[in-house]
Design a protein around this motif. Structure first.
Motif, PDB file in Angstrom:
ATOM      1  N   ALA A  34     -38.863   7.298  -2.758  1.00  0.00           N
ATOM      2  CA  ALA A  34     -37.438   7.278  -3.079  1.00  0.00           C
ATOM      3  C   ALA A  34     -37.018   5.917  -3.619  1.00  0.00           C
ATOM      4  N   ARG A  35     -37.538   4.851  -3.041  1.00  0.00           N
ATOM      5  CA  ARG A  35     -37.217   3.509  -3.539  1.00  0.00           C
ATOM      6  C   ARG A  35     -37.764   3.300  -4.941  1.00  0.00           C
ATOM      7  N   GLU A  36     -38.950   3.799  -5.200  1.00  0.00           N
ATOM      8  CA  GLU A  36     -39.529   3.681  -6.533  1.00  0.00           C
ATOM      9  C   GLU A  36     -38.711   4.468  -7.561  1.00  0.00           C
ATOM     10  N   ASP A  37     -38.284   5.671  -7.202  1.00  0.00           N
ATOM     11  CA  ASP A  37     -37.428   6.457  -8.087  1.00  0.00           C
ATOM     12  C   ASP A  37     -36.113   5.742  -8.361  1.00  0.00           C
ATOM     13  N   GLN A  38     -35.549   5.125  -7.346  1.00  0.00           N
ATOM     14  CA  GLN A  38     -34.295   4.396  -7.516  1.00  0.00           C
ATOM     15  C   GLN A  38     -34.487   3.198  -8.453  1.00  0.00           C
TER      16      GLN A  38
ATOM     17  N   ASP B 297     -36.702   3.006 -10.861  1.00  0.00           N
ATOM     18  CA  ASP B 297     -36.865   3.561 -12.200  1.00  0.00           C
ATOM     19  C   ASP B 297     -35.522   3.945 -12.806  1.00  0.00           C
ATOM     20  N   GLN B 298     -34.651   4.557 -11.998  1.00  0.00           N
ATOM     21  CA  GLN B 298     -33.323   4.936 -12.490  1.00  0.00           C
ATOM     22  C   GLN B 298     -32.496   3.712 -12.851  1.00  0.00           C
TER      23      GLN B 298
ATOM     24  N   LEU C  41     -33.667   0.804 -13.842  1.00  0.00           N
ATOM     25  CA  LEU C  41     -34.227   0.257 -15.070  1.00  0.00           C
ATOM     26  C   LEU C  41     -33.757   1.063 -16.280  1.00  0.00           C
ATOM     27  N   ASP C  42     -33.763   2.389 -16.170  1.00  0.00           N
ATOM     28  CA  ASP C  42     -33.265   3.235 -17.257  1.00  0.00           C
ATOM     29  C   ASP C  42     -31.795   2.941 -17.538  1.00  0.00           C
ATOM     30  N   GLN C  43     -31.014   2.758 -16.491  1.00  0.00           N
ATOM     31  CA  GLN C  43     -29.588   2.470 -16.653  1.00  0.00           C
ATOM     32  C   GLN C  43     -29.383   1.109 -17.326  1.00  0.00           C
ATOM     33  N   GLN C  44     -30.187   0.121 -16.952  1.00  0.00           N
ATOM     34  CA  GLN C  44     -30.055  -1.199 -17.569  1.00  0.00           C
ATOM     35  C   GLN C  44     -30.480  -1.195 -19.033  1.00  0.00           C
ATOM     36  N   ASN C  45     -31.378  -0.297 -19.410  1.00  0.00           N
ATOM     37  CA  ASN C  45     -31.840  -0.219 -20.791  1.00  0.00           C
ATOM     38  C   ASN C  45     -30.987   0.703 -21.656  1.00  0.00           C
ATOM     39  N   THR C  46     -29.976   1.329 -21.072  1.00  0.00           N
ATOM     40  CA  THR C  46     -29.116   2.252 -21.804  1.00  0.00           C
ATOM     41  C   THR C  46     -27.833   1.551 -22.225  1.00  0.00           C
ATOM     42  N   ASP C  47     -27.473   1.723 -23.509  1.00  0.00           N
ATOM     43  CA  ASP C  47     -26.205   1.199 -24.016  1.00  0.00           C
ATOM     44  C   ASP C  47     -25.793   2.052 -25.207  1.00  0.00           C
ATOM     45  N   ILE C  48     -24.524   2.358 -25.268  1.00  0.00           N
ATOM     46  CA  ILE C  48     -23.984   3.115 -26.396  1.00  0.00           C
ATOM     47  C   ILE C  48     -22.777   2.374 -26.949  1.00  0.00           C
ATOM     48  N   SER C  49     -22.446   2.696 -28.178  1.00  0.00           N
ATOM     49  CA  SER C  49     -21.279   2.099 -28.821  1.00  0.00           C
ATOM     50  C   SER C  49     -20.541   3.194 -29.575  1.00  0.00           C
TER      51      SER C  49
ATOM     52  N   LYS D  93     -14.111  10.157 -24.209  1.00  0.00           N
ATOM     53  CA  LYS D  93     -15.070   9.384 -23.418  1.00  0.00           C
ATOM     54  C   LYS D  93     -16.424  10.057 -23.542  1.00  0.00           C
ATOM     55  N   VAL D  94     -17.445   9.279 -23.861  1.00  0.00           N
ATOM     56  CA  VAL D  94     -18.811   9.766 -23.961  1.00  0.00           C
ATOM     57  C   VAL D  94     -19.591   9.154 -22.804  1.00  0.00           C
ATOM     58  N   VAL D  95     -20.306  10.015 -22.044  1.00  0.00           N
ATOM     59  CA  VAL D  95     -21.060   9.577 -20.872  1.00  0.00           C
ATOM     60  C   VAL D  95     -22.512  10.004 -21.057  1.00  0.00           C
ATOM     61  N   THR D  96     -23.431   9.046 -20.888  1.00  0.00           N
ATOM     62  CA  THR D  96     -24.853   9.352 -21.036  1.00  0.00           C
ATOM     63  C   THR D  96     -25.419   9.876 -19.724  1.00  0.00           C
ATOM     64  N   GLU D  97     -26.660  10.312 -19.776  1.00  0.00           N
ATOM     65  CA  GLU D  97     -27.336  10.846 -18.588  1.00  0.00           C
ATOM     66  C   GLU D  97     -27.537   9.793 -17.506  1.00  0.00           C
ATOM     67  N   ASN D  98     -27.496   8.505 -17.882  1.00  0.00           N
ATOM     68  CA  ASN D  98     -27.684   7.422 -16.918  1.00  0.00           C
ATOM     69  C   ASN D  98     -26.370   6.880 -16.381  1.00  0.00           C
ATOM     70  N   GLY D  99     -25.248   7.490 -16.777  1.00  0.00           N
ATOM     71  CA  GLY D  99     -23.951   7.062 -16.269  1.00  0.00           C
ATOM     72  C   GLY D  99     -23.260   6.002 -17.093  1.00  0.00           C
ATOM     73  N   ILE D 100     -23.835   5.597 -18.200  1.00  0.00           N
ATOM     74  CA  ILE D 100     -23.218   4.611 -19.079  1.00  0.00           C
ATOM     75  C   ILE D 100     -22.174   5.349 -19.923  1.00  0.00           C
ATOM     76  N   ALA D 101     -20.961   4.776 -20.022  1.00  0.00           N
ATOM     77  CA  ALA D 101     -19.862   5.455 -20.687  1.00  0.00           C
ATOM     78  C   ALA D 101     -19.109   4.516 -21.617  1.00  0.00           C
ATOM     79  N   GLU D 102     -18.489   5.093 -22.631  1.00  0.00           N
ATOM     80  CA  GLU D 102     -17.610   4.381 -23.546  1.00  0.00           C
ATOM     81  C   GLU D 102     -16.387   5.239 -23.795  1.00  0.00           C
ATOM     82  N   THR D 103     -15.239   4.598 -23.920  1.00  0.00           N
ATOM     83  CA  THR D 103     -13.975   5.291 -24.158  1.00  0.00           C
ATOM     84  C   THR D 103     -13.338   4.742 -25.419  1.00  0.00           C
ATOM     85  N   MET D 104     -12.659   5.631 -26.162  1.00  0.00           N
ATOM     86  CA  MET D 104     -12.008   5.200 -27.410  1.00  0.00           C
ATOM     87  C   MET D 104     -10.751   6.036 -27.639  1.00  0.00           C
ATOM     88  N   VAL D 105      -9.773   5.411 -28.262  1.00  0.00           N
ATOM     89  CA  VAL D 105      -8.546   6.100 -28.657  1.00  0.00           C
ATOM     90  C   VAL D 105      -8.829   6.848 -29.961  1.00  0.00           C
TER      91      VAL D 105
END
Length: 145
Positions: free
Chosen positions: A37-41, A43-44, A46-54, A131-143
């Motif tokens: 479980a700690r290893e899975d956490q 990994d998640q 790391l995936d979240q830190q490597n995810t970014d959207i614009s 608002k767009v939300v990725t599978e890793n929880g990273i989100a961006e909002t725009m008017v």
């Protein structure tokens, strides 16, 4: 000391051996599950830190077709899933919209440095925000413009 003392000592020894074996198995399995479980956490995370959207644009086309076009760039190093990407329009979760990744409308893979275009046609009036939300929880909002 007769046979009864030796026999009872043997029974106690066998019972202690069996009890220790069950305790060790349960403990080892528990530690293994916690470590997995700690290893899975990790990994998640790391995936979240490597995810970014614009969010590039959120445009309402009122000229007859009345649809919303949201353009998003994957600026992180993580490859994302289009099906696992969520869209909220004025805080309402939307499904059934069309997606195109760099000109390909049939792919589910949204790789790094690619552009995702989301087209929503089931709206009756111009929304205020998306608002767009990725599978890793990273989100961006725009008017919406």
């Amino acid at each position: 000391m007769g046979f009864s003392v030796s026999g009872s000592a043997a029974i106690i020894f066998v019972a202690a051996f069996i009890g220790f074996g069950m305790f060790y198995s349960a403990t080892a399995n528990s530690f293994e599950r916690v470590n997995d479980a700690r290893e899975d956490q990790r990994d998640q995370l790391l995936d979240q830190q490597n995810t970014d959207i614009s969010l590039v644009s959120a445009t309402w086309n009122a000229s007859g077709s009345e649809n919303l076009v949201v353009t998003v760039d994957n600026t992180g190093s993580e490859t994302l899933s289009v099906d696992a990407t969520d869209l909220l329009v004025d805080n309402d979760y939307r499904t059934g919209y069309g997606t195109i990744v760099d000109g390909d409308g049939s792919t589910d893979i949204w790789a790094s440095q690619e552009r995702l275009e989301i087209t929503v046609t089931s709206l009756s009036s111009q929304p205020d925000r998306v608002k767009v939300v990725t599978e890793n929880g990273i989100a961006e909002t725009m008017v919406v413009s």
